[in-house]
Design a protein around this motif. Structure first.
Motif, PDB file in Angstrom:
ATOM      1  N   UNK A  35       0.812  -1.181   0.032  1.00  0.00           N
ATOM      2  CA  UNK A  35       0.127   0.132  -0.098  1.00  0.00           C
ATOM      3  C   UNK A  35       0.950   1.392  -0.009  1.00  0.00           C
ATOM      4  N   UNK A  36       0.510   2.283  -0.590  1.00  0.00           N
ATOM      5  CA  UNK A  36       0.828   3.659  -0.529  1.00  0.00           C
ATOM      6  C   UNK A  36       1.270   3.914   0.992  1.00  0.00           C
ATOM      7  N   UNK A  37       0.147   3.968   1.911  1.00  0.00           N
ATOM      8  CA  UNK A  37       0.163   3.954   3.295  1.00  0.00           C
ATOM      9  C   UNK A  37      -0.762   3.093   3.889  1.00  0.00           C
ATOM     10  N   UNK A  38      -0.763   2.987   5.299  1.00  0.00           N
ATOM     11  CA  UNK A  38      -1.477   2.291   5.979  1.00  0.00           C
ATOM     12  C   UNK A  38      -2.019   2.968   7.152  1.00  0.00           C
ATOM     13  N   UNK A  39      -3.485   3.456   7.365  1.00  0.00           N
ATOM     14  CA  UNK A  39      -3.824   4.142   8.298  1.00  0.00           C
ATOM     15  C   UNK A  39      -4.625   3.455   9.362  1.00  0.00           C
ATOM     16  N   UNK A  40      -4.169   3.610  10.480  1.00  0.00           N
ATOM     17  CA  UNK A  40      -4.745   2.913  11.818  1.00  0.00           C
ATOM     18  C   UNK A  40      -5.049   3.807  12.794  1.00  0.00           C
ATOM     19  N   UNK A  41      -6.380   4.135  12.989  1.00  0.00           N
ATOM     20  CA  UNK A  41      -6.843   4.870  14.146  1.00  0.00           C
ATOM     21  C   UNK A  41      -7.675   3.865  15.111  1.00  0.00           C
ATOM     22  N   UNK A  42      -6.991   3.469  16.111  1.00  0.00           N
ATOM     23  CA  UNK A  42      -7.730   2.525  17.007  1.00  0.00           C
ATOM     24  C   UNK A  42      -9.012   2.989  17.331  1.00  0.00           C
ATOM     25  N   UNK A  43      -9.905   2.137  16.915  1.00  0.00           N
ATOM     26  CA  UNK A  43     -11.534   2.508  17.549  1.00  0.00           C
ATOM     27  C   UNK A  43     -12.138   3.475  16.933  1.00  0.00           C
ATOM     28  N   UNK A  44     -11.723   4.176  15.796  1.00  0.00           N
ATOM     29  CA  UNK A  44     -12.236   5.226  15.025  1.00  0.00           C
ATOM     30  C   UNK A  44     -12.146   5.030  13.573  1.00  0.00           C
ATOM     31  N   UNK A  45     -12.831   4.294  13.044  1.00  0.00           N
ATOM     32  CA  UNK A  45     -12.515   4.031  11.385  1.00  0.00           C
ATOM     33  C   UNK A  45     -13.074   5.035  10.808  1.00  0.00           C
ATOM     34  N   UNK A  46     -14.033   5.884  11.116  1.00  0.00           N
ATOM     35  CA  UNK A  46     -14.257   6.997  10.469  1.00  0.00           C
ATOM     36  C   UNK A  46     -13.184   8.061  10.066  1.00  0.00           C
ATOM     37  N   UNK A  47     -12.580   8.479  11.115  1.00  0.00           N
ATOM     38  CA  UNK A  47     -11.103   9.346  11.273  1.00  0.00           C
ATOM     39  C   UNK A  47     -10.106   8.707  10.149  1.00  0.00           C
ATOM     40  N   UNK A  48      -9.884   7.339  10.432  1.00  0.00           N
ATOM     41  CA  UNK A  48      -9.103   6.694   9.499  1.00  0.00           C
ATOM     42  C   UNK A  48      -9.400   6.721   8.150  1.00  0.00           C
ATOM     43  N   UNK A  49     -10.648   6.434   7.556  1.00  0.00           N
ATOM     44  CA  UNK A  49     -11.177   6.848   6.404  1.00  0.00           C
ATOM     45  C   UNK A  49     -10.945   8.295   5.745  1.00  0.00           C
ATOM     46  N   UNK A  50     -11.334   9.290   6.852  1.00  0.00           N
ATOM     47  CA  UNK A  50     -11.222  10.658   6.376  1.00  0.00           C
ATOM     48  C   UNK A  50      -9.590  10.863   6.115  1.00  0.00           C
ATOM     49  N   UNK A  51      -8.795  10.536   6.973  1.00  0.00           N
ATOM     50  CA  UNK A  51      -7.085  10.603   6.736  1.00  0.00           C
ATOM     51  C   UNK A  51      -6.585   9.853   5.250  1.00  0.00           C
ATOM     52  N   UNK A  52      -7.411   8.834   5.344  1.00  0.00           N
ATOM     53  CA  UNK A  52      -6.684   8.160   3.928  1.00  0.00           C
ATOM     54  C   UNK A  52      -7.428   8.685   2.659  1.00  0.00           C
ATOM     55  N   UNK A  53      -8.525   9.152   2.804  1.00  0.00           N
ATOM     56  CA  UNK A  53      -9.253   9.843   1.642  1.00  0.00           C
ATOM     57  C   UNK A  53      -8.417  11.188   1.359  1.00  0.00           C
ATOM     58  N   UNK A  54      -8.045  11.698   2.519  1.00  0.00           N
ATOM     59  CA  UNK A  54      -7.084  13.185   2.241  1.00  0.00           C
ATOM     60  C   UNK A  54      -5.935  12.679   1.766  1.00  0.00           C
ATOM     61  N   UNK A  55      -5.216  11.554   2.024  1.00  0.00           N
ATOM     62  CA  UNK A  55      -3.946  11.314   1.472  1.00  0.00           C
ATOM     63  C   UNK A  55      -4.091  11.056  -0.058  1.00  0.00           C
ATOM     64  N   UNK A  56      -4.912  10.150  -0.325  1.00  0.00           N
ATOM     65  CA  UNK A  56      -5.505   9.965  -1.625  1.00  0.00           C
ATOM     66  C   UNK A  56      -5.735  11.166  -2.636  1.00  0.00           C
TER      67      UNK A  56
END
Length: 161
Positions: A118-139
């Motif tokens: 993967x280009x990046x791996x985003x792990x936000x323990x217990x907060x999948x919404x924040x993980x998606x927002x960060x991942x989408x921001x990177x993309x």
């Protein structure tokens, strides 16, 4: 997806326990984030490994510019069943992908130099919404830099996440 526009970013989302569910609110926020950047977003939810691999294979189309990949509770099955074909599906993606996880034990294993990582791996323990927002921001940042580079601007800066 809007009208006849092509899909630029796919989200392939596996099942989660209730605490990590992908809510309509999270989906709406991600859609707004993508819309603001002039990109379309397609969500593919999967309840089993076979469907998950199938959706990753389907993301190989020419219109897909980026994939956000979240196996959720399927991560252990991916590790236990390499014959299911996820590694091959990821290797054949033309688009880069980012893994998004709600827990550090859900991360997929990647042998260095053997397969497309993967280009990046985003792990936000217990907060999948924040993980998606960060991942989408990177993309979106990467897609914006590639677009500027193709128009004769500067070359993309290295990604540091």
């Amino acid at each position: 997806m809007k009208g006849n526009e092509s899909v630029s970013i796919w989200i392939v989302h596996g099942p989660h326990a209730a605490s990590g569910s992908f809510t309509q609110d999270v989906h709406r926020q991600l859609q707004q984030q993508a819309d603001a950047a002039g990109r379309t977003l397609e969500l593919r939810e999967c309840s089993n490994l076979r469907t998950f691999v199938g959706h990753v294979c389907a993301a190989r189309n020419d219109d897909t510019e980026f994939v956000l990949l979240d196996p959720g509770e399927l991560a252990s099955q991916v590790r236990e069943h390499p014959e299911a074909g996820l590694i091959d599906a990821l290797d054949s993606l033309a688009a880069p992908y980012i893994e998004v996880h709600e827990a550090c034990d859900a991360e997929l294993e990647h042998e260095v130099g053997t397969h497309k990582a993967p280009l990046a791996t985003v792990i936000i323990n217990g907060n999948i919404g924040s993980g998606y927002r960060i991942g989408l921001g990177i993309a979106l940042r990467q897609l914006g830099e590639v677009h500027r580079s193709e128009e004769g601007g500067t070359s993309p800066a290295p990604l540091i996440a």
